[in-house]
Structures are given as structure tokens and as C-alpha cells.
Design a protein around this motif. Structure first.
Motif, PDB file in Angstrom:
ATOM      1  N   ASP A  18       0.811  -1.215   0.000  1.00  0.00           N
ATOM      2  CA  ASP A  18       0.000   0.000   0.000  1.00  0.00           C
ATOM      3  C   ASP A  18       0.846   1.266   0.000  1.00  0.00           C
ATOM      4  OD1 ASP A  18       0.987  -0.382   2.563  1.00  0.00           O
ATOM      5  OD2 ASP A  18      -0.828   0.324   3.564  1.00  0.00           O
ATOM      6  N   THR A  25       6.767   7.588  -8.281  1.00  0.00           N
ATOM      7  CA  THR A  25       6.517   7.934  -6.880  1.00  0.00           C
ATOM      8  C   THR A  25       7.689   7.515  -6.011  1.00  0.00           C
ATOM      9  OG1 THR A  25       4.130   7.682  -7.203  1.00  0.00           O
ATOM     10  CG2 THR A  25       4.953   7.599  -4.933  1.00  0.00           C
ATOM     11  N   SER A 169       5.947  10.878  12.336  1.00  0.00           N
ATOM     12  CA  SER A 169       4.702  11.642  12.265  1.00  0.00           C
ATOM     13  C   SER A 169       4.000  11.704  13.613  1.00  0.00           C
ATOM     14  CB  SER A 169       3.769  11.020  11.212  1.00  0.00           C
ATOM     15  OG  SER A 169       3.505   9.667  11.527  1.00  0.00           O
ATOM     16  N   ARG A 173       3.158  15.582  15.290  1.00  0.00           N
ATOM     17  CA  ARG A 173       1.815  16.063  15.623  1.00  0.00           C
ATOM     18  C   ARG A 173       1.715  16.325  17.121  1.00  0.00           C
ATOM     19  NH1 ARG A 173      -0.094  11.025  13.039  1.00  0.00           N
ATOM     20  NH2 ARG A 173      -0.108  11.319  10.787  1.00  0.00           N
ATOM     21  N   HIS A 198       4.694   6.217   3.035  1.00  0.00           N
ATOM     22  CA  HIS A 198       3.899   5.478   2.064  1.00  0.00           C
ATOM     23  C   HIS A 198       3.657   6.256   0.773  1.00  0.00           C
ATOM     24  CE1 HIS A 198       3.006   2.691   5.319  1.00  0.00           C
ATOM     25  NE2 HIS A 198       2.221   1.979   4.535  1.00  0.00           N
ATOM     26  N   SER A 199       3.541   7.593   0.891  1.00  0.00           N
ATOM     27  CA  SER A 199       3.176   8.382  -0.282  1.00  0.00           C
ATOM     28  C   SER A 199       3.759   9.785  -0.165  1.00  0.00           C
ATOM     29  CB  SER A 199       1.651   8.466  -0.418  1.00  0.00           C
ATOM     30  OG  SER A 199       1.104   9.238   0.633  1.00  0.00           O
ATOM     31  N   ASP A 201       2.124  12.687  -0.628  1.00  0.00           N
ATOM     32  CA  ASP A 201       1.220  13.675  -0.053  1.00  0.00           C
ATOM     33  C   ASP A 201       0.732  13.330   1.344  1.00  0.00           C
ATOM     34  OD1 ASP A 201       1.287  15.257  -2.393  1.00  0.00           O
ATOM     35  OD2 ASP A 201      -0.161  13.910  -3.345  1.00  0.00           O
ATOM     36  N   HIS A 202       0.312  12.087   1.563  1.00  0.00           N
ATOM     37  CA  HIS A 202      -0.383  11.747   2.800  1.00  0.00           C
ATOM     38  C   HIS A 202       0.538  11.183   3.875  1.00  0.00           C
ATOM     39  CE1 HIS A 202      -4.128  12.620   0.786  1.00  0.00           C
ATOM     40  NE2 HIS A 202      -3.862  11.738  -0.160  1.00  0.00           N
ATOM     41  N   ARG A 203       1.541  10.415   3.480  1.00  0.00           N
ATOM     42  CA  ARG A 203       2.459   9.846   4.466  1.00  0.00           C
ATOM     43  C   ARG A 203       3.881   9.955   3.914  1.00  0.00           C
ATOM     44  NH1 ARG A 203      -0.068   4.194   6.469  1.00  0.00           N
ATOM     45  NH2 ARG A 203       1.605   4.404   8.012  1.00  0.00           N
ATOM     46  N   ASN A 206       9.681  12.013   6.583  1.00  0.00           N
ATOM     47  CA  ASN A 206       9.662  13.162   7.501  1.00  0.00           C
ATOM     48  C   ASN A 206      10.658  12.994   8.650  1.00  0.00           C
ATOM     49  OD1 ASN A 206       8.409  11.076   8.813  1.00  0.00           O
ATOM     50  ND2 ASN A 206       6.445  12.110   9.096  1.00  0.00           N
TER      51      ASN A 206
END
Length: 251
Positions: A18, A25, A169, A173, A198-199, A201-203, A206
């Protein structure tokens, strides 16, 4: 010489789980890793004992890795890589050749526990993995509600020889999870920081921001630990402190 910055848990190989969907990418994610100062990654696609054979997983992982290596060479990307897996917890794992799932060239094995229920026999399976000569690394331990409710579980597993990894992450946060992780760090219950990217944009990768959110002493220790794990060297963590529940909270 300062230690290398290692990402020991990410889903950057294309088309295998996933995480990254395609080689474009993958290259974008690896560029972000490089921009953050990451010099090496362990590629850890998901492995599920009940859903796939070890042989098919290993073949798909190798094909994705070869495609990634060729694309990186063509693009001029210089990030060292090592193959591994994020292995979903199952007693059936003990019937497999764990060498094919451990971080390549090492005895470290990344194990993911269920996030929706606490399975029986966690301690026993982790012990059996160690008896086979491997050191289990528990993936993103902040995501298991039964550990949050009772961190003495994590204390027991770590005291018995397991290592624990947290996601950048979750530190970045603000909120209760980040506060709890700071306690885990103070109790010496976690040892490695990873992106679990994973991606784009979303993960996204970092680690740079994640390390900034760590106390300086912990940041130095986690960075050194990451390098030790990547090279397959023994890791001797500080003695864990057992959490105590007082006045309605864990201290």
C-alpha cells in the motif's frame, strides 16, 4: 564521524504493497529522503503470513528493488538501500525461514502487531524469534491501543530483548500520542525513529522533522541505533524503566 541518518521502516518500493504505486513515486519519495539528509533506507514492504507465500513475496520484492536500483542509477540518486519487511504478527511465522524477512545481512526483524485487538502469545512468539537468533523490532508501537492503555506490556517485551520503533509523524503532531511517546523515550522503551513513509502527499518521508521533535540526547542515541541496525551490529539499549500508574496516569 557522525552516524549515518537511516530510515529503518518505509514503504517506498513500487507496486508491492500500500506504499508507492509506481517507480515515479518511488523516486520522488527517495528524493525527499535525500533532501532530509537520509543516507540509507531499509525497504520494508508488508508481509502477511496468511495472505501470501514467502516465495512470492521475496520474488516480488526483489523485482521491485531491481527496478528501483536501476531507476536511481539513471536519475543519479545516491541513497543506500537494504531489503527487509514489515512482518505482520502471527504464530505461523515460526514455521518460515526468517532470514528472508529480516533486514538483509542482519538479524533484525521488523514485526507489526495488530492495531485493533491484542493477540495472545505476543511475548511467547517474540521469545521464540529470539531463540532463532533474531532480534524483533516492534513497528510503530504508539499505534497499539492496548500498549497505550498499559505500557507495562511494552516494558515486558523490551526487558525480554525486543526493540521498539516509533513513527516520526506521531512525534511531529501535537497531542496525547506525542506526549505519551515522550514518556516512552524517558522510560527507555523505544529505540528507533522511522518515517513509515507510504506516499508523497499523505504519508511522506519526515525523518528530519521527527528528529527535531526528539530530545537532543535521544536524537543522538536513536541516530546511532539506526546505524547499528542498518549494519547489523549489536545494539545494547539503556535499561528500561517500568511505568508506574499513579493518580490516574502513567508516570
Amino acid at each position: 564521524m557522525p552516524p549515518l541518518l537511516i530510515d529503518p521502516h518505509c514503504h517506498l518500493l513500487p507496486g508491492i504493497d500500500d506504499g508507492s504505486r509506481n517507480i515515479e513515486t518511488t523516486l520522488a519519495l527517495l528524493r525527499k529522503e535525500q533532501e532530509d539528509g537520509v543516507q540509507a533506507v531499509v525497504f520494508t514492504p508488508h508481509f502477511y503470513y496468511e495472505r501470501m507465500t514467502l516465495e512470492s513475496f521475496a520474488a516480488n520484492r526483489q523485482a521491485a528493488y531491481r527496478a528501483t536500483a536501476a531507476a536511481c542509477k539513471q536519475a543519479g540518486l545516491r541513497v543506500a538501500g537494504r531489503l527487509g519487511a514489515e512482518v505482520y504478527f502471527s504464530p505461523g511465522l515460526l514455521s518460515l525461514d526468517l532470514r528472508q524477512l529480516a533486514f538483509a545481512g542482519t538479524n533484525y526483524l521488523l514485526v507489526e502487531l495488530p492495531t485493533t485487538f491484542q493477540p495472545g502469545g505476543i511475548g511467547e512468539v517474540l521469545f521464540a524469534i529470539q531463540q532463532r537468533g533474531f532480534t524483533p523490532i516492534l513497528a510503530h508501537v504508539e499505534r497499539y491501543p492496548y500498549v497505550t492503555e498499559d505500557p507495562t506490556l511494552l516494558y515486558q517485551w523490551v526487558s525480554a530483548g525486543a526493540l521498539a520503533q516509533i513513527n516520526a509523524s506521531s512525534l511531529i503532531r501535537s497531542g496525547q500520542t506525542a506526549k505519551m511517546l515522550q514518556k516512552y523515550i524517558r522510560w527507555n522503551l523505544v529505540h528507533l525513529l522511522a518515517s513509515d513513509a507510504h506516499s508523497v502527499d499523505h504519508r511522506p518521508p519526515n525523518l528530519k522533522d521527527g528528529y527535531k521533535a526528539l530530545p537532543p540526547q535521544a536524537a543522538r542515541r536513536f541516530m546511532k541505533n539506526g546505524e547499528q541496525v542498518f549494519w547489523g551490529n549489536p545494539l545494547v539499549p539503556p535499561e528500561p524503566v517500568e511505568p508506574q500508574y499513579r493518580f490516574g496516569q502513567w508516570n
